[in-house]
Design a protein around this motif. Sequence first.
Motif, PDB file in Angstrom:
ATOM      1  N   ALA A 235     -10.422  -7.287   5.611  1.00  0.00           N
ATOM      2  CA  ALA A 235     -11.156  -8.637   5.736  1.00  0.00           C
ATOM      3  C   ALA A 235     -10.349  -9.565   4.650  1.00  0.00           C
ATOM      4  CB  ALA A 235     -12.439  -8.347   5.225  1.00  0.00           C
ATOM      5  N   GLY A 236     -10.291 -10.693   5.037  1.00  0.00           N
ATOM      6  CA  GLY A 236      -9.812 -11.578   3.760  1.00  0.00           C
ATOM      7  C   GLY A 236      -8.266 -11.990   4.008  1.00  0.00           C
ATOM      8  N   LEU A 237      -7.512 -11.229   5.043  1.00  0.00           N
ATOM      9  CA  LEU A 237      -6.260 -11.473   5.337  1.00  0.00           C
ATOM     10  C   LEU A 237      -6.177 -12.752   5.642  1.00  0.00           C
ATOM     11  CD1 LEU A 237      -4.903  -8.215   6.972  1.00  0.00           C
ATOM     12  CD2 LEU A 237      -4.380  -8.942   4.762  1.00  0.00           C
ATOM     13  N   HIS A 238      -6.848 -13.431   6.506  1.00  0.00           N
ATOM     14  CA  HIS A 238      -6.802 -14.781   7.015  1.00  0.00           C
ATOM     15  C   HIS A 238      -6.675 -15.892   5.864  1.00  0.00           C
ATOM     16  CE1 HIS A 238     -11.203 -14.832   5.795  1.00  0.00           C
ATOM     17  NE2 HIS A 238     -11.237 -16.138   5.907  1.00  0.00           N
ATOM     18  N   VAL A 239      -6.891 -15.496   4.462  1.00  0.00           N
ATOM     19  CA  VAL A 239      -6.722 -16.821   3.445  1.00  0.00           C
ATOM     20  C   VAL A 239      -5.092 -16.915   3.361  1.00  0.00           C
ATOM     21  CG1 VAL A 239      -8.839 -16.097   2.540  1.00  0.00           C
ATOM     22  CG2 VAL A 239      -6.825 -15.051   1.343  1.00  0.00           C
ATOM     23  N   SER A 240      -4.248 -15.710   3.801  1.00  0.00           N
ATOM     24  CA  SER A 240      -2.692 -15.645   3.463  1.00  0.00           C
ATOM     25  C   SER A 240      -2.071 -15.772   4.725  1.00  0.00           C
ATOM     26  CB  SER A 240      -2.273 -14.796   2.637  1.00  0.00           C
ATOM     27  OG  SER A 240      -0.974 -14.303   2.438  1.00  0.00           O
ATOM     28  N   VAL A 241      -1.569 -16.795   5.370  1.00  0.00           N
ATOM     29  CA  VAL A 241      -0.677 -16.644   6.639  1.00  0.00           C
ATOM     30  C   VAL A 241       0.282 -15.618   6.527  1.00  0.00           C
ATOM     31  CG1 VAL A 241       0.455 -17.868   8.198  1.00  0.00           C
ATOM     32  CG2 VAL A 241      -1.297 -18.970   7.183  1.00  0.00           C
ATOM     33  N   GLU A 242       0.973 -15.454   5.692  1.00  0.00           N
ATOM     34  CA  GLU A 242       2.017 -14.439   5.463  1.00  0.00           C
ATOM     35  C   GLU A 242       1.677 -13.340   5.438  1.00  0.00           C
ATOM     36  OE1 GLU A 242       1.667 -16.992   3.147  1.00  0.00           O
ATOM     37  OE2 GLU A 242       3.234 -18.434   4.053  1.00  0.00           O
ATOM     38  N   ARG A 243       0.503 -12.681   4.679  1.00  0.00           N
ATOM     39  CA  ARG A 243      -0.129 -11.464   4.741  1.00  0.00           C
ATOM     40  C   ARG A 243      -0.633 -11.070   6.029  1.00  0.00           C
ATOM     41  NH1 ARG A 243      -3.870 -11.610   0.343  1.00  0.00           N
ATOM     42  NH2 ARG A 243      -4.799  -9.737   1.247  1.00  0.00           N
ATOM     43  N   LEU A 244      -1.348 -11.956   6.518  1.00  0.00           N
ATOM     44  CA  LEU A 244      -1.931 -11.684   7.802  1.00  0.00           C
ATOM     45  C   LEU A 244      -0.980 -11.356   8.941  1.00  0.00           C
ATOM     46  CD1 LEU A 244      -4.427 -11.489   9.856  1.00  0.00           C
ATOM     47  CD2 LEU A 244      -4.662 -13.770   9.958  1.00  0.00           C
ATOM     48  N   GLY A 245       0.064 -12.432   9.077  1.00  0.00           N
ATOM     49  CA  GLY A 245       1.076 -12.408   9.731  1.00  0.00           C
ATOM     50  C   GLY A 245       1.907 -10.721   9.893  1.00  0.00           C
ATOM     51  N   ALA A 246       1.867 -10.421   8.658  1.00  0.00           N
ATOM     52  CA  ALA A 246       2.900  -9.206   8.396  1.00  0.00           C
ATOM     53  C   ALA A 246       1.965  -7.997   9.009  1.00  0.00           C
ATOM     54  CB  ALA A 246       3.119  -9.089   6.811  1.00  0.00           C
ATOM     55  N   ALA A 247       0.837  -7.842   8.450  1.00  0.00           N
ATOM     56  CA  ALA A 247      -0.342  -7.128   8.945  1.00  0.00           C
ATOM     57  C   ALA A 247      -0.379  -7.022  10.522  1.00  0.00           C
ATOM     58  CB  ALA A 247      -1.666  -7.223   8.279  1.00  0.00           C
ATOM     59  N   LEU A 248      -0.521  -8.111  11.130  1.00  0.00           N
ATOM     60  CA  LEU A 248      -0.805  -8.308  12.665  1.00  0.00           C
ATOM     61  C   LEU A 248       0.682  -7.668  13.221  1.00  0.00           C
ATOM     62  CD1 LEU A 248      -2.484 -11.614  13.105  1.00  0.00           C
ATOM     63  CD2 LEU A 248      -3.272  -9.384  13.648  1.00  0.00           C
ATOM     64  N   ALA A 249       1.568  -8.077  12.817  1.00  0.00           N
ATOM     65  CA  ALA A 249       2.978  -7.494  13.459  1.00  0.00           C
ATOM     66  C   ALA A 249       3.016  -6.089  13.154  1.00  0.00           C
ATOM     67  CB  ALA A 249       4.189  -8.247  12.591  1.00  0.00           C
TER      68      ALA A 249
END
Length: 178
Positions: A28-42
């Motif tokens: 939870a909370g990855l959505h506050v960082s576009v970079e971190r969320l993008g990397a985790a999703l990828a």
Amino acid sequence: MNVIGCSIFREEIEHVLGPDAVSAWLPAGLHVSVERLGAALAEALGSGDGTLCLYGACHPDIDAMLETGGGRRLAAQSCIEAFLDPAERETLPERAFIMSPGWLREWRSIFVDGMGWDEIDGRINFGMYDVVAVLDFGVEPIDDIAVLEFFDFTQTPVDIVPATLDWFRQRVAELLDG
């Protein structure tokens, strides 16, 4: 089939689909960082072959990332939109900040750790709301201490609002049928 989900949804997804339905839970909370969320999703999407993504539109490129591998996600802009029927939303005060039990459980990782807020920031940012409405789906107990701690952080009254998972169940069924 590869199924990834935001841990905000975990209790509700496991209630609707069973505990073994999701292949990977992202924090939870990855959505506050576009970079971190993008990397985790990828990383979680991998080859993306038909991945089901139990996320809202939390990343600006999430749909393009899924489209590349033939994946799809919940038909919702946010997790609250996935949980709350528009008719149910109309029953809540206009200036309500709406949270799921997962948001209540993870508020520190979102606001304190993710956004770097202290109590003053919490009070300033929640000052525009008349109430914090925590949706109670009856799936997990709402922790009174967590409610009090969140109130202390925001100084905004917290109401526990009975809710169903009917709307969420429909969104998940649409995703599985799609």
